[in-house]
Every structure is written in structure tokens, then in C-alpha cells.
Design a protein around this motif. Sequence first.
Motif, PDB file in Angstrom:
ATOM      1  N   MET A   1     -27.011 -13.728  -9.839  1.00  0.00           N
ATOM      2  CA  MET A   1     -27.553 -15.108  -9.615  1.00  0.00           C
ATOM      3  C   MET A   1     -26.343 -15.657 -10.751  1.00  0.00           C
ATOM      4  O   MET A   1     -25.996 -15.548 -11.442  1.00  0.00           O
ATOM      5  N   ASP A   2     -26.339 -17.116  -9.875  1.00  0.00           N
ATOM      6  CA  ASP A   2     -25.612 -18.220 -10.736  1.00  0.00           C
ATOM      7  C   ASP A   2     -26.230 -18.743 -11.757  1.00  0.00           C
ATOM      8  O   ASP A   2     -27.647 -18.631 -11.722  1.00  0.00           O
ATOM      9  N   ASN A   3     -25.755 -19.273 -12.782  1.00  0.00           N
ATOM     10  CA  ASN A   3     -26.300 -20.102 -13.989  1.00  0.00           C
ATOM     11  C   ASN A   3     -25.551 -21.459 -14.327  1.00  0.00           C
ATOM     12  O   ASN A   3     -24.911 -21.741 -12.957  1.00  0.00           O
ATOM     13  N   VAL A   4     -25.361 -21.820 -15.366  1.00  0.00           N
ATOM     14  CA  VAL A   4     -24.795 -22.723 -15.634  1.00  0.00           C
ATOM     15  C   VAL A   4     -23.202 -22.549 -14.919  1.00  0.00           C
ATOM     16  O   VAL A   4     -22.621 -23.645 -14.514  1.00  0.00           O
ATOM     17  N   ILE A   5     -22.747 -21.401 -15.627  1.00  0.00           N
ATOM     18  CA  ILE A   5     -21.457 -21.017 -14.938  1.00  0.00           C
ATOM     19  C   ILE A   5     -21.647 -20.049 -13.749  1.00  0.00           C
ATOM     20  O   ILE A   5     -22.656 -19.324 -13.677  1.00  0.00           O
ATOM     21  N   PRO A   6     -20.913 -20.325 -12.552  1.00  0.00           N
ATOM     22  CA  PRO A   6     -21.301 -19.350 -11.385  1.00  0.00           C
ATOM     23  C   PRO A   6     -21.149 -17.857 -11.688  1.00  0.00           C
ATOM     24  O   PRO A   6     -20.149 -17.599 -12.605  1.00  0.00           O
ATOM     25  N   SER A   7     -21.899 -17.096 -11.252  1.00  0.00           N
ATOM     26  CA  SER A   7     -21.683 -15.546 -11.371  1.00  0.00           C
ATOM     27  C   SER A   7     -20.283 -15.160 -10.974  1.00  0.00           C
ATOM     28  O   SER A   7     -19.734 -15.553 -10.199  1.00  0.00           O
ATOM     29  N   SER A   8     -19.768 -14.094 -11.690  1.00  0.00           N
ATOM     30  CA  SER A   8     -18.602 -13.601 -11.326  1.00  0.00           C
ATOM     31  C   SER A   8     -18.679 -12.994  -9.940  1.00  0.00           C
ATOM     32  O   SER A   8     -17.547 -13.028  -9.284  1.00  0.00           O
ATOM     33  N   SER A   9     -19.827 -12.478  -9.548  1.00  0.00           N
ATOM     34  CA  SER A   9     -19.809 -11.761  -8.131  1.00  0.00           C
ATOM     35  C   SER A   9     -19.567 -12.964  -6.953  1.00  0.00           C
ATOM     36  O   SER A   9     -18.940 -12.675  -5.980  1.00  0.00           O
ATOM     37  N   SER A  10     -20.412 -14.120  -7.288  1.00  0.00           N
ATOM     38  CA  SER A  10     -20.089 -14.946  -6.327  1.00  0.00           C
ATOM     39  C   SER A  10     -18.786 -15.621  -6.278  1.00  0.00           C
ATOM     40  O   SER A  10     -18.407 -16.042  -5.366  1.00  0.00           O
TER      41      SER A  10
END
Length: 134
Positions: free
Chosen positions: A1-10
Motif C-alpha cells: 500500500m502507498d502512504n504519504v510516501i509511495p510504497s517501494s513496491s509500487s
Amino acid sequence: MDNVIPSSSSTMVRQLKRLGLLFDNENYTAIADQLLANVFPQIKTYGSAYSNWAILLLEEIHGINEIALTGEDALAFRKELDQHYIPNKIVLGGMEENLPLLENRIGKETKAYLCKNKTCSLPQDSITALINYI
């Protein structure tokens, strides 16, 4: 899941997709496509937690504008192109044919090409003409 900072996976999957386009590597794009397909059901249920994934989905649906700028004044073309907001783009340029998108497009005359899905437009003599294609 992304949060305030995009996830490393995405972030990695978006870059893998771009690397697949840059180097014409279908293995990279296939992996990125499969990972997006795996996450897609979650995007539909909680979109705000998958914003970077949703950008990749948008690029998948609408495509990425691959822009090749070649010739002696390619840098000037790049500066002019940067004055326009084009969010879904990859820009390549220079005087060497070291990437698949630039093959057989290098010359002294400055030209701009708009490419999508391994198909490129006729060479354009100005960024204005290129923008009209987009």
C-alpha cells in the motif's frame, strides 16, 4: 500500500515498466504487468491507499508517450518540451543510437518523434508540432 510516501513496491514496478520500454525488454514489462494485475483488486477497494499503483494503471490504460529528440539541438528541444506539462512521458535524446527507441533516428538535423507501442510518428521539426500530436 502507498502512504504519504509511495510504497517501494509500487515505485519499483513503475520503474521496471519504464526500463522495459526504454530497453525494449518484454520480460520487464511482463513482470510489471503481472504485479499490477495482482494489486488491481485492492486498488478498486481502497483507491487512496494505492495512488502510485493507480498512476501505473493510468499509464497502462492511456499509454506512455515515448518522446525521442535527436540531432545537434536536441537539448534545446528538451528545454522547450519541458515548458509543457506532459505527465505520462519518457524523453530520450542525443546523438548516439544506444537505445532501441533511438535506432535509425540519429542525424545532424534536430527532430522529435512521438512513439507509443513500438510505433513512432513521422519526424517533427518543432516541439509545437510534436505537442499537436500528443
